[in-house]
Scaffold this motif. Structure first.
Motif, mmCIF file in Angstrom:
data_model
loop_
_atom_site.group_PDB
_atom_site.id
_atom_site.type_symbol
_atom_site.label_atom_id
_atom_site.label_comp_id
_atom_site.label_asym_id
_atom_site.label_seq_id
_atom_site.Cartn_x
_atom_site.Cartn_y
_atom_site.Cartn_z
ATOM 1 N N LEU A 16 -108.641 -21.813 -30.675
ATOM 2 C CA LEU A 16 -108.770 -21.000 -29.753
ATOM 3 C C LEU A 16 -107.428 -20.804 -28.764
ATOM 4 C CD1 LEU A 16 -112.260 -22.352 -28.389
ATOM 5 C CD2 LEU A 16 -111.723 -20.025 -29.460
ATOM 6 N N SER A 17 -106.560 -21.665 -28.626
ATOM 7 C CA SER A 17 -105.224 -21.452 -27.831
ATOM 8 C C SER A 17 -104.161 -20.940 -28.633
ATOM 9 C CB SER A 17 -105.020 -22.857 -27.296
ATOM 10 O OG SER A 17 -104.581 -23.879 -28.133
ATOM 11 N N HIS A 26 -97.228 -22.777 -31.017
ATOM 12 C CA HIS A 26 -97.231 -23.320 -29.926
ATOM 13 C C HIS A 26 -96.373 -23.049 -28.729
ATOM 14 C CE1 HIS A 26 -100.256 -25.936 -31.183
ATOM 15 N NE2 HIS A 26 -99.777 -26.215 -32.447
ATOM 16 N N THR A 27 -96.818 -22.046 -27.948
ATOM 17 C CA THR A 27 -96.008 -21.688 -26.611
ATOM 18 C C THR A 27 -96.522 -22.573 -25.532
ATOM 19 O OG1 THR A 27 -97.515 -19.954 -26.039
ATOM 20 C CG2 THR A 27 -95.604 -19.337 -27.634
ATOM 21 N N LEU A 28 -95.544 -22.540 -24.374
ATOM 22 C CA LEU A 28 -96.116 -23.123 -23.086
ATOM 23 C C LEU A 28 -97.528 -22.729 -22.706
ATOM 24 C CD1 LEU A 28 -95.171 -25.116 -20.836
ATOM 25 C CD2 LEU A 28 -94.129 -23.066 -19.825
ATOM 26 N N LEU A 29 -97.611 -21.638 -22.908
ATOM 27 C CA LEU A 29 -99.099 -20.829 -22.309
ATOM 28 C C LEU A 29 -100.117 -21.542 -23.246
ATOM 29 C CD1 LEU A 29 -100.734 -19.221 -20.469
ATOM 30 C CD2 LEU A 29 -100.127 -17.144 -22.081
ATOM 31 N N ARG A 31 -100.065 -24.207 -24.900
ATOM 32 C CA ARG A 31 -100.181 -25.678 -24.778
ATOM 33 C C ARG A 31 -100.889 -26.030 -23.305
ATOM 34 N NH1 ARG A 31 -95.020 -29.025 -26.986
ATOM 35 N NH2 ARG A 31 -95.136 -27.746 -28.765
ATOM 36 N N ILE A 32 -100.802 -25.214 -22.211
ATOM 37 C CA ILE A 32 -101.441 -25.228 -20.953
ATOM 38 C C ILE A 32 -103.026 -24.866 -21.322
ATOM 39 C CG2 ILE A 32 -101.514 -24.065 -18.810
ATOM 40 C CD1 ILE A 32 -98.929 -23.864 -18.738
ATOM 41 N N ALA A 33 -103.207 -23.943 -21.894
ATOM 42 C CA ALA A 33 -104.674 -23.445 -22.402
ATOM 43 C C ALA A 33 -105.235 -24.623 -23.026
ATOM 44 C CB ALA A 33 -104.593 -22.096 -23.369
ATOM 45 N N GLN A 34 -104.589 -25.264 -24.175
ATOM 46 C CA GLN A 34 -105.179 -26.484 -24.834
ATOM 47 C C GLN A 34 -105.440 -27.506 -23.932
ATOM 48 O OE1 GLN A 34 -103.139 -27.363 -28.317
ATOM 49 N NE2 GLN A 34 -104.644 -29.029 -28.967
ATOM 50 N N PHE A 35 -104.628 -27.850 -22.861
ATOM 51 C CA PHE A 35 -104.910 -28.776 -21.840
ATOM 52 C C PHE A 35 -106.153 -28.606 -21.117
ATOM 53 C CE2 PHE A 35 -104.224 -30.646 -17.656
ATOM 54 C CZ PHE A 35 -104.315 -31.926 -17.835
ATOM 55 N N LEU A 36 -106.157 -27.328 -20.661
ATOM 56 C CA LEU A 36 -107.137 -26.880 -19.491
ATOM 57 C C LEU A 36 -108.575 -26.662 -20.365
ATOM 58 C CD1 LEU A 36 -105.298 -24.255 -17.368
ATOM 59 C CD2 LEU A 36 -106.005 -26.611 -16.900
#
Length: 127
Positions: A16-17, A26-29, A31-36
């Motif tokens: 999904l991310s 894997h961009t910064l965005l 990785r943030i989406a995957q964490f959230l």
């Protein structure tokens, strides 16, 4: 059997991310989406995709029922509601009337909740 279709869809947070389970960028965005994604639920995203994506052969919306296999939550949607929403999007007058109605109902609920809260505070402070 009884005109019911079963579709098993399994999507990971990585899919999904980034858009792919293997070799996704894997961009910064992302990785943030995957964490959230630990915090928020992806059920809403999937529900919207099913509601608007799965149509009958003639292009009309279908009634549906979706169950999350992990949490066992169940979601159902109606073709009538989806058609009505499409009609609201096409007609400006209906959209404005709908928004005004939503505002009035929200305002009435706010007034009711505020009144009940004030009554409870008054009773508790007077005793």
């Amino acid at each position: 059997w009884m005109n019911v279709s079963f579709v098993n869809v399994t999507l990971s947070e990585t899919c999904l991310s980034t858009g792919s389970d293997v070799g996704g960028k894997h961009t910064l965005l992302s990785r943030i989406a995957q964490f959230l994604s630990i915090i928020y639920s992806t059920d809403t995203i999937m529900m919207n995709q099913f509601m608007y994506g799965i149509k009958s052969v003639d292009g009309m919306y279908r009634n549906g029922h979706v169950q999350n296999m992990r949490s066992l939550e169940r979601f159902s949607y109606s073709a009538f509601v989806l058609d009505l929403e499409q009609e609201f999007n096409d007609n400006l007058v209906l959209r404005v009337v709908n928004k005004v109605g939503i505002f009035l109902i929200s305002f009435l609920c706010f007034c009711f909740i505020s009144s009940v809260t004030a009554l409870i505070v008054r009773v508790l402070t007077s005793s």
